[in-house]
Design a protein around this motif. Structure first.
Motif, PDB file in Angstrom:
ATOM      1  N   UNK A 213       4.605   0.266 -17.275  1.00 43.47           N
ATOM      2  CA  UNK A 213       4.410  -0.965 -16.520  1.00 43.47           C
ATOM      3  C   UNK A 213       4.220  -2.159 -17.438  1.00 43.47           C
ATOM      4  N   UNK A 214       3.436  -1.980 -18.487  1.00 44.85           N
ATOM      5  CA  UNK A 214       3.207  -3.073 -19.436  1.00 44.85           C
ATOM      6  C   UNK A 214       4.480  -3.422 -20.204  1.00 44.85           C
ATOM      7  N   UNK A 215       5.355  -2.428 -20.388  1.00 44.60           N
ATOM      8  CA  UNK A 215       6.609  -2.664 -21.113  1.00 44.60           C
ATOM      9  C   UNK A 215       7.633  -3.386 -20.240  1.00 44.60           C
ATOM     10  N   UNK A 216       7.388  -3.444 -18.938  1.00 47.66           N
ATOM     11  CA  UNK A 216       8.292  -4.150 -18.043  1.00 47.66           C
ATOM     12  C   UNK A 216       9.457  -3.319 -17.538  1.00 47.66           C
ATOM     13  N   UNK A 217       9.265  -2.002 -17.397  1.00 47.17           N
ATOM     14  CA  UNK A 217      10.338  -1.139 -16.908  1.00 47.17           C
ATOM     15  C   UNK A 217      10.701  -1.502 -15.465  1.00 47.17           C
ATOM     16  N   UNK A 218      11.958  -1.322 -15.098  1.00 44.69           N
ATOM     17  CA  UNK A 218      12.413  -1.658 -13.751  1.00 44.69           C
ATOM     18  C   UNK A 218      11.888  -0.670 -12.703  1.00 44.69           C
ATOM     19  N   UNK A 219      11.874   0.634 -13.062  1.00 39.41           N
ATOM     20  CA  UNK A 219      11.444   1.634 -12.080  1.00 39.41           C
ATOM     21  C   UNK A 219      10.727   2.788 -12.768  1.00 39.41           C
ATOM     22  N   UNK A 220       9.689   3.306 -12.102  1.00 37.25           N
ATOM     23  CA  UNK A 220       8.929   4.455 -12.582  1.00 37.25           C
ATOM     24  C   UNK A 220       8.990   5.548 -11.522  1.00 37.25           C
ATOM     25  N   UNK A 221       9.293   6.780 -11.960  1.00 40.68           N
ATOM     26  CA  UNK A 221       9.310   7.922 -11.060  1.00 40.68           C
ATOM     27  C   UNK A 221       8.105   8.805 -11.288  1.00 40.68           C
ATOM     28  N   UNK A 222       7.404   9.162 -10.204  1.00 38.37           N
ATOM     29  CA  UNK A 222       6.218  10.001 -10.268  1.00 38.37           C
ATOM     30  C   UNK A 222       6.459  11.327  -9.550  1.00 38.37           C
ATOM     31  N   UNK A 223       5.570  12.282  -9.790  1.00 35.74           N
ATOM     32  CA  UNK A 223       5.653  13.546  -9.088  1.00 35.74           C
ATOM     33  C   UNK A 223       4.751  14.586  -9.709  1.00 35.74           C
ATOM     34  N   UNK A 224       4.621  15.710  -8.998  1.00 32.86           N
ATOM     35  CA  UNK A 224       3.894  16.874  -9.506  1.00 32.86           C
ATOM     36  C   UNK A 224       4.802  18.083  -9.336  1.00 32.86           C
ATOM     37  N   UNK A 225       4.585  19.110 -10.156  1.00 39.40           N
ATOM     38  CA  UNK A 225       5.353  20.341 -10.042  1.00 39.40           C
ATOM     39  C   UNK A 225       4.607  21.277  -9.103  1.00 39.40           C
ATOM     40  N   UNK A 226       5.107  21.434  -7.905  1.00 38.10           N
ATOM     41  CA  UNK A 226       4.390  22.197  -6.885  1.00 38.10           C
ATOM     42  C   UNK A 226       4.495  23.694  -7.140  1.00 38.10           C
ATOM     43  N   UNK A 227       3.353  24.323  -7.169  1.00 41.97           N
ATOM     44  CA  UNK A 227       3.245  25.741  -7.477  1.00 41.97           C
ATOM     45  C   UNK A 227       2.219  25.996  -8.568  1.00 41.97           C
ATOM     46  N   UNK A 228       1.946  24.962  -9.378  1.00 44.42           N
ATOM     47  CA  UNK A 228       0.938  25.112 -10.435  1.00 44.42           C
ATOM     48  C   UNK A 228      -0.467  25.068  -9.866  1.00 44.42           C
ATOM     49  N   UNK A 229      -0.662  24.222  -8.858  1.00 45.06           N
ATOM     50  CA  UNK A 229      -1.978  24.075  -8.222  1.00 45.06           C
ATOM     51  C   UNK A 229      -1.774  23.742  -6.739  1.00 45.06           C
ATOM     52  N   UNK A 230      -2.865  23.501  -6.028  1.00 47.17           N
ATOM     53  CA  UNK A 230      -2.762  23.193  -4.604  1.00 47.17           C
ATOM     54  C   UNK A 230      -1.925  21.931  -4.390  1.00 47.17           C
ATOM     55  N   UNK A 231      -0.887  22.038  -3.584  1.00 41.64           N
ATOM     56  CA  UNK A 231       0.056  20.927  -3.432  1.00 41.64           C
ATOM     57  C   UNK A 231      -0.570  19.731  -2.732  1.00 41.64           C
ATOM     58  N   UNK A 232      -1.544  19.978  -1.864  1.00 37.48           N
ATOM     59  CA  UNK A 232      -2.144  18.860  -1.130  1.00 37.48           C
ATOM     60  C   UNK A 232      -2.966  17.961  -2.062  1.00 37.48           C
ATOM     61  N   UNK A 233      -3.784  18.564  -2.914  1.00 39.92           N
ATOM     62  CA  UNK A 233      -4.580  17.761  -3.843  1.00 39.92           C
ATOM     63  C   UNK A 233      -3.685  17.051  -4.857  1.00 39.92           C
ATOM     64  N   UNK A 234      -2.687  17.769  -5.389  1.00 32.11           N
ATOM     65  CA  UNK A 234      -1.776  17.138  -6.339  1.00 32.11           C
ATOM     66  C   UNK A 234      -1.042  15.965  -5.689  1.00 32.11           C
ATOM     67  N   UNK A 235      -0.681  16.107  -4.428  1.00 30.43           N
ATOM     68  CA  UNK A 235       0.029  15.035  -3.731  1.00 30.43           C
ATOM     69  C   UNK A 235      -0.878  13.839  -3.474  1.00 30.43           C
ATOM     70  N   UNK A 236      -2.133  14.102  -3.183  1.00 36.17           N
ATOM     71  CA  UNK A 236      -3.077  12.993  -3.017  1.00 36.17           C
ATOM     72  C   UNK A 236      -3.161  12.173  -4.298  1.00 36.17           C
ATOM     73  N   UNK A 237      -3.311  12.849  -5.442  1.00 33.92           N
ATOM     74  CA  UNK A 237      -3.432  12.108  -6.707  1.00 33.92           C
ATOM     75  C   UNK A 237      -2.125  11.394  -7.057  1.00 33.92           C
ATOM     76  N   UNK A 238      -0.991  11.974  -6.675  1.00 35.54           N
ATOM     77  CA  UNK A 238       0.277  11.276  -6.874  1.00 35.54           C
ATOM     78  C   UNK A 238       0.315   9.990  -6.056  1.00 35.54           C
ATOM     79  N   UNK A 239      -0.130  10.078  -4.797  1.00 34.35           N
ATOM     80  CA  UNK A 239      -0.167   8.896  -3.923  1.00 34.35           C
ATOM     81  C   UNK A 239      -1.167   7.867  -4.433  1.00 34.35           C
ATOM     82  N   UNK A 240      -2.301   8.330  -4.915  1.00 32.63           N
ATOM     83  CA  UNK A 240      -3.308   7.436  -5.485  1.00 32.63           C
ATOM     84  C   UNK A 240      -2.744   6.712  -6.707  1.00 32.63           C
ATOM     85  N   UNK A 241      -2.026   7.455  -7.529  1.00 34.07           N
ATOM     86  CA  UNK A 241      -1.396   6.895  -8.722  1.00 34.07           C
ATOM     87  C   UNK A 241      -0.365   5.838  -8.318  1.00 34.07           C
TER      88      UNK A 241
END
Length: 370
Positions: A213-241
């Motif tokens: 963001x500080x570098x001024x990128x046009x787009x950032x892609x986020x995500x979690x790899x589902x299966x490593x941990x509980x998908x609901x908690x990982x998704x919450x933190x992705x949304x929070x991020x």
């Protein structure tokens, strides 16, 4: 300098998961009928209590997607430049501990792969490497971008996290977007899956989108790899991020991907299963949270699943993907990073999308207007 870590550290994983699991029918209905949904509404929409409302969520997701993106869907292709890697990752075929032939594409081989993808119509490309700074560091990536930037409207990378000046250099060379998945936001579990290499630094990876963001990128892609941990908690933190980044770097666009653990060399079984129904629920929940965010679906998923989800929130999709360096034209039989599920050709996927009433978009903008 503040970062998402300052917010992240205020949350406890177990408390977040407990709160999601305790959401009730009233919470879900409130979220469904809200004019502007909050992160608390998102918790309700990914909770078990929302399961009976999946059809309603799907209809709302469809309506919001058509309102914002119309009947269009964007095509992109990943191109793996190297499978060399200095990390140990339990879920990846490129992990340093896997005894596989290593390969990094030369300029000539990169252009050979590019020629194949261009023949298929692709104008948006995702460059992927393992994490090996000595062989596929910033200079290698920068050279690859400069080599192909005139051939594509959009160049995205999924490589090792870099420092801000490195991103600024790559942006100047023509980089448009960066995908950087946290894999899991569970700090203790993260360490178990990344015991060695630079990727084992949880905080450095967590703060990568801030550097982008500080570098001024046009787009950032986020995500979690589902299966490593509980998908609901990982998704919450992705949304929070996501919400933090949108507020802090408001000029930048954002996308969310939904990779589920797939078979690979040295395979890791999922710790927590994410069913097809769960994934549909999550995709719809993200669309209801944010009608502007781009939602991407790769060939990790099956033909049937991808056909059923393309009208429920997804805005970009890959096809005919190869997850091995040189997999399109140079060396099709080399070892893949993971097995893909939808093995249809680009032409077959395009035909499917059009049968669903979708207009396939190959190019949505260019750096240089002719």
């Amino acid at each position: 300098m503040s970062s998402f870590k300052d917010i992240f550290d205020k949350f406890d994983w177990n408390d977040v998961l407990s709160d999601i699991l305790q959401k009730n029918e009233q919470d879900v209905q409130q979220a469904l009928y809200a004019s502007k949904r909050t992160i608390e509404d998102f918790k309700a929409l990914i909770s078990p209590a929302a399961k009976p409302y999946l059809e309603q969520m799907a209809q709302l997701s469809y309506q919001l997607t058509k309102k914002r993106f119309g009947n269009t869907i964007q095509m992109y292709a990943p191109m793996y430049l190297s499978n060399e890697c200095q990390n140990i990752c339990t879920y990846c075929g490129f992990s340093m501990t896997n005894k596989i032939p290593r390969r990094t594409l030369t300029d000539e081989e990169i252009l050979e792969e590019v020629a194949y993808l261009k023949s298929k119509g692709y104008d948006h490309i995702l460059l992927v490497t393992g994490e090996a700074n000595r062989t596929v560091g910033v200079s290698y990536i920068n050279n690859a971008i400069q080599l192909i930037q005139s051939k594509f409207a959009n160049i995205t990378i999924e490589v090792q996290p870099l420092d801000q000046p490195d991103y600024e250099l790559l942006i100047e060379s023509g980089l448009y977007a960066v995908l950087v998945y946290q894999e899991t936001y569970h700090k203790e579990e993260y360490k178990k899956h990344h015991p060695k290499g630079r990727k084992s630094n949880f905080d450095y990876r967590l703060e990568t989108p801030d550097r982008l963001g500080r570098a001024g990128i046009h787009k950032i892609g986020l995500g979690a790899l589902f299966g490593l941990e509980d998908w609901r908690a990982d998704s919450f933190f992705t949304a929070l991020h996501l919400r933090y980044l949108q507020k802090t770097y408001w000029k930048t666009k954002y996308s969310i991907s939904f990779p589920r653990l797939r078979p690979h060399s040295g395979g890791l079984e999922p710790k927590v299963e994410m069913t097809d129904s769960d994934l549909v629920q999550l995709i719809c929940a993200f669309r209801l949270l944010d009608e502007d965010v781009e939602l991407s679906m790769s060939t990790r998923e099956s033909e049937v699943f991808r056909e059923n989800i393309v009208n429920l929130g997804i805005t970009s999709i890959s096809a005919e993907s190869k997850t091995n360096p040189g997999g399109y034209a140079v060396e099709p039989q080399s070892l893949e990073q993971f097995e893909i599920s939808d093995e249809r050709s680009t032409e077959e996927v395009v035909t499917m999308l059009r049968s669903k009433g979708l207009e396939v978009v190959w190019k949505d903008w260019a750096h240089n207007w002719q």
